[in-house]
Motif scaffolding. Sequence first.
Motif, PDB file in Angstrom:
ATOM      1  N   GLU A   1       2.221  36.879 103.370  1.00 38.16           N
ATOM      2  CA  GLU A   1       1.354  37.552 104.042  1.00 38.16           C
ATOM      3  C   GLU A   1       0.564  38.687 103.379  1.00 38.16           C
ATOM      4  OE1 GLU A   1       2.769  38.115 107.982  1.00 38.16           O
ATOM      5  OE2 GLU A   1       3.693  36.351 107.354  1.00 38.16           O
ATOM      6  N   ARG A   2      -0.224  39.454 104.088  1.00 42.22           N
ATOM      7  CA  ARG A   2      -1.339  40.347 103.618  1.00 42.22           C
ATOM      8  C   ARG A   2      -1.007  40.926 102.371  1.00 42.22           C
ATOM      9  NH1 ARG A   2      -5.291  42.246 106.836  1.00 42.22           N
ATOM     10  NH2 ARG A   2      -6.642  43.737 105.960  1.00 42.22           N
ATOM     11  N   GLY A   3       0.140  41.727 102.246  1.00 42.02           N
ATOM     12  CA  GLY A   3       0.595  42.264 100.929  1.00 42.02           C
ATOM     13  C   GLY A   3       0.574  41.577  99.728  1.00 42.02           C
ATOM     14  N   ALA A   4       1.196  40.239  99.952  1.00 36.94           N
ATOM     15  CA  ALA A   4       1.470  39.214  98.924  1.00 36.94           C
ATOM     16  C   ALA A   4       0.056  38.500  98.343  1.00 36.94           C
ATOM     17  CB  ALA A   4       2.470  38.297  99.303  1.00 36.94           C
TER      18      ALA A   4
ATOM     19  N   GLY B   1       7.037  34.379  96.313  1.00 38.39           N
ATOM     20  CA  GLY B   1       7.205  33.910  97.724  1.00 38.39           C
ATOM     21  C   GLY B   1       8.502  34.433  98.273  1.00 38.39           C
ATOM     22  N   LYS B   2       9.583  34.004  97.730  1.00 36.47           N
ATOM     23  CA  LYS B   2      11.023  34.374  98.138  1.00 36.47           C
ATOM     24  C   LYS B   2      11.313  35.703  97.808  1.00 36.47           C
ATOM     25  CE  LYS B   2      15.552  32.666  98.411  1.00 36.47           C
ATOM     26  NZ  LYS B   2      16.275  33.783  98.315  1.00 36.47           N
TER      27      LYS B   2
ATOM     28  N   SER C   1       8.508  29.122  95.180  1.00 32.72           N
ATOM     29  CA  SER C   1       7.506  29.201  94.034  1.00 32.72           C
ATOM     30  C   SER C   1       6.257  28.053  93.803  1.00 32.72           C
ATOM     31  CB  SER C   1       8.178  29.261  92.630  1.00 32.72           C
ATOM     32  OG  SER C   1       9.092  30.205  92.566  1.00 32.72           O
ATOM     33  N   ASP C   2       6.596  27.046  94.162  1.00 30.13           N
ATOM     34  CA  ASP C   2       5.580  26.035  94.331  1.00 30.13           C
ATOM     35  C   ASP C   2       4.316  26.206  95.298  1.00 30.13           C
ATOM     36  OD1 ASP C   2       4.854  23.369  93.098  1.00 30.13           O
ATOM     37  OD2 ASP C   2       4.627  22.904  95.379  1.00 30.13           O
ATOM     38  N   ARG C   3       5.116  26.827  96.351  1.00 28.54           N
ATOM     39  CA  ARG C   3       3.964  27.114  97.518  1.00 28.54           C
ATOM     40  C   ARG C   3       3.108  28.114  97.045  1.00 28.54           C
ATOM     41  NH1 ARG C   3       1.475  27.291 101.492  1.00 28.54           N
ATOM     42  NH2 ARG C   3       1.702  28.142 103.801  1.00 28.54           N
ATOM     43  N   MET C   4       3.917  29.055  96.346  1.00 32.63           N
ATOM     44  CA  MET C   4       2.995  30.278  96.001  1.00 32.63           C
ATOM     45  C   MET C   4       2.006  29.890  94.995  1.00 32.63           C
ATOM     46  SD  MET C   4       3.344  33.424  96.802  1.00 32.63           S
ATOM     47  CE  MET C   4       1.591  34.140  96.542  1.00 32.63           C
ATOM     48  N   LEU C   5       2.480  28.789  93.995  1.00 32.23           N
ATOM     49  CA  LEU C   5       1.260  28.411  92.855  1.00 32.23           C
ATOM     50  C   LEU C   5       0.203  27.741  93.590  1.00 32.23           C
ATOM     51  CD1 LEU C   5       4.011  26.652  90.523  1.00 32.23           C
ATOM     52  CD2 LEU C   5       2.419  28.611  89.911  1.00 32.23           C
ATOM     53  N   GLY C   6       0.502  27.142  94.780  1.00 32.20           N
ATOM     54  CA  GLY C   6      -0.624  26.513  95.651  1.00 32.20           C
ATOM     55  C   GLY C   6      -1.600  27.593  96.062  1.00 32.20           C
ATOM     56  N   ILE C   7      -1.120  28.533  96.519  1.00 30.05           N
ATOM     57  CA  ILE C   7      -1.782  29.705  97.094  1.00 30.05           C
ATOM     58  C   ILE C   7      -2.580  30.338  95.872  1.00 30.05           C
ATOM     59  CG2 ILE C   7      -1.612  32.059  97.990  1.00 30.05           C
ATOM     60  CD1 ILE C   7       0.773  31.158  99.559  1.00 30.05           C
ATOM     61  N   LEU C   8      -2.170  30.522  94.688  1.00 29.69           N
ATOM     62  CA  LEU C   8      -2.549  31.190  93.464  1.00 29.69           C
ATOM     63  C   LEU C   8      -3.813  30.317  93.036  1.00 29.69           C
ATOM     64  CD1 LEU C   8       0.377  31.939  91.233  1.00 29.69           C
ATOM     65  CD2 LEU C   8      -1.376  33.595  92.389  1.00 29.69           C
ATOM     66  N   SER C   9      -3.903  28.984  93.270  1.00 32.75           N
ATOM     67  CA  SER C   9      -4.804  28.008  92.738  1.00 32.75           C
ATOM     68  C   SER C   9      -5.920  27.857  93.815  1.00 32.75           C
ATOM     69  CB  SER C   9      -4.276  26.523  92.350  1.00 32.75           C
ATOM     70  OG  SER C   9      -3.661  26.144  93.366  1.00 32.75           O
ATOM     71  N   SER C  10      -5.707  28.376  95.044  1.00 39.63           N
ATOM     72  CA  SER C  10      -6.748  27.868  95.979  1.00 39.63           C
ATOM     73  C   SER C  10      -7.321  29.469  96.608  1.00 39.63           C
ATOM     74  CB  SER C  10      -6.020  27.117  97.126  1.00 39.63           C
ATOM     75  OG  SER C  10      -5.000  27.481  97.838  1.00 39.63           O
TER      76      SER C  10
ATOM     77  N   ALA D   1      -5.821  38.957  90.449  1.00 41.74           N
ATOM     78  CA  ALA D   1      -4.956  38.633  89.471  1.00 41.74           C
ATOM     79  C   ALA D   1      -5.673  37.755  88.381  1.00 41.74           C
ATOM     80  CB  ALA D   1      -3.448  37.987  89.546  1.00 41.74           C
ATOM     81  N   ASP D   2      -5.550  38.180  87.083  1.00 40.97           N
ATOM     82  CA  ASP D   2      -5.761  37.200  85.961  1.00 40.97           C
ATOM     83  C   ASP D   2      -4.771  36.506  85.514  1.00 40.97           C
ATOM     84  OD1 ASP D   2      -8.566  38.692  85.374  1.00 40.97           O
ATOM     85  OD2 ASP D   2      -7.326  40.482  84.817  1.00 40.97           O
ATOM     86  N   ASP D   3      -3.492  37.140  85.492  1.00 40.11           N
ATOM     87  CA  ASP D   3      -2.342  36.325  85.041  1.00 40.11           C
ATOM     88  C   ASP D   3      -1.109  36.346  86.048  1.00 40.11           C
ATOM     89  OD1 ASP D   3      -3.434  35.849  82.459  1.00 40.11           O
ATOM     90  OD2 ASP D   3      -2.606  37.796  81.916  1.00 40.11           O
ATOM     91  N   ALA D   4      -0.465  35.524  86.290  1.00 44.23           N
ATOM     92  CA  ALA D   4       0.445  35.413  87.302  1.00 44.23           C
ATOM     93  C   ALA D   4       2.035  35.186  86.691  1.00 44.23           C
ATOM     94  CB  ALA D   4       0.307  34.380  88.629  1.00 44.23           C
ATOM     95  N   PHE D   5       2.992  35.949  86.994  1.00 35.52           N
ATOM     96  CA  PHE D   5       4.309  35.851  86.538  1.00 35.52           C
ATOM     97  C   PHE D   5       5.127  35.400  87.914  1.00 35.52           C
ATOM     98  CE2 PHE D   5       4.601  39.143  82.730  1.00 35.52           C
ATOM     99  CZ  PHE D   5       3.590  38.382  82.108  1.00 35.52           C
ATOM    100  N   ILE D   6       5.533  34.149  87.797  1.00 34.70           N
ATOM    101  CA  ILE D   6       6.236  33.516  88.985  1.00 34.70           C
ATOM    102  C   ILE D   6       7.694  33.638  88.688  1.00 34.70           C
ATOM    103  CG2 ILE D   6       6.489  31.439  90.108  1.00 34.70           C
ATOM    104  CD1 ILE D   6       3.529  32.248  90.044  1.00 34.70           C
ATOM    105  N   VAL D   7       8.432  34.507  89.424  1.00 34.95           N
ATOM    106  CA  VAL D   7       9.923  34.848  89.080  1.00 34.95           C
ATOM    107  C   VAL D   7      10.472  33.850  90.083  1.00 34.95           C
ATOM    108  CG1 VAL D   7      11.811  36.547  89.097  1.00 34.95           C
ATOM    109  CG2 VAL D   7       9.205  37.183  88.784  1.00 34.95           C
ATOM    110  N   THR D   8      11.328  32.934  89.479  1.00 34.60           N
ATOM    111  CA  THR D   8      12.110  32.198  90.196  1.00 34.60           C
ATOM    112  C   THR D   8      13.661  32.029  89.957  1.00 34.60           C
ATOM    113  OG1 THR D   8       9.954  30.410  89.976  1.00 34.60           O
ATOM    114  CG2 THR D   8      12.227  29.319  90.578  1.00 34.60           C
ATOM    115  N   ASN D   9      14.457  31.778  90.852  1.00 31.02           N
ATOM    116  CA  ASN D   9      15.934  31.506  90.509  1.00 31.02           C
ATOM    117  C   ASN D   9      16.218  30.116  90.520  1.00 31.02           C
ATOM    118  OD1 ASN D   9      17.233  34.203  92.670  1.00 31.02           O
ATOM    119  ND2 ASN D   9      16.119  34.432  90.612  1.00 31.02           N
TER     120      ASN D   9
END
Lengths: 270, 98
Positions: free
Chosen positions: A125-128, A10-11, A152-161, A135-143
């Motif tokens: 957006e589109r690229g992301a 996300g970020k 990251s939480d927003r991204m997790l929501g997108i991954l799951s829906s 994807a089969d697996d997602a590595f969520i990189v977070t600071n």
Amino acid sequence: MARIIVVTSGKGGVGKTTTSAAVAMGLAKRGFKTAVIDFDVGLRNLDLILGCERRVVYDFVNVINQEATLNQALIRDKRCSDLYILPASQTRDKDALTQEGVATVLEELSREFKYIICDSPAGIERGAHLAMYFADDAFIVTNPEVSSVRDSDRMLGILSSKSRRAEIGEEPIHEFLLLSRYSPERVKSGEMLSVNDVQEILSVPLLGVIPESKSVLNASNSGNPVILDEQSDAGQAYQDIVARYLGENRPQRFIEVEKKGLFGKLFRGK
Amino acid sequence: MSLLDYFKSSKPSSAAIAKERLQILVAHERASRNQPSYLPQLKKELLEVIQKYFKVSEETIMVSLEQDDERETLELNITLPDEEHFKHLQPKPLRSRR
């Protein structure tokens, strides 16, 4: 059949490309044929982090538009013969990526490669979206920092829906947390969210902690993925991450403040 | 050591503040993640209608949409204020007693 891993956050600026380069190199070094794709059309940088920026001839968009074959566009790494890079286009705008085009490229790569790493651009957006879609697996990189954790939480929501797996009702994407730029000293003094705090908020299994390290900038300066710097803490952290991803049991490191001896205190300073 | 801890605990660390803020925010954003896009507008308009009759603030109204296999339930929860606020359209009663 390849395993497709998206490196996302996300970020921006949290270490997606550093992680993509390191993990791809780590998997290839272990003998798995690995391709790493830059999805950041218009702002490519993976080539620079992997030190192959002067060897780019064709790119991802050329392949999608059938202006070049996949084999023409793939760059074989000079340090590791099992690593191939598919660079993003620098001149096209980000709408040049299409879902069908990406699907075709991934399908073709799947026949030959064991792992495909998709280096996502920042944002949602589109690229992301396309980087994570297949994807089969997602590595969520977070600071360990509020805006990064929230994104990251927003991204997790997108991954799951919004992913392919979610849309066709398959088993969901496996999510892994990578906490980067971690400083145990600052956590100890209460200035930084701890790894437990972040895990508690995001509830994603931890794949590894990458400490804040000078070696990351040194690595990108020279175009060598930091995982090749075996002496460095960040390099070792990425080696652990690759090992854990492959199912090896390695205890977490770089979480506690390192105890320094008298000499360490005297000569290394703080 | 215990004395030091005493002084330390008097002010929460910035990390503790960050964690608390994030927990609230993330819970809120997760709850609204799957809601239809018209829900905030619906909430706003409902609030405007209710405010014609009651002195209520935004925090006292909860709108949620629950979905299960068989039905969708729109739940509206309004906490009405104390009785004295009911009369806010009439002249305000004197509060002070002699």
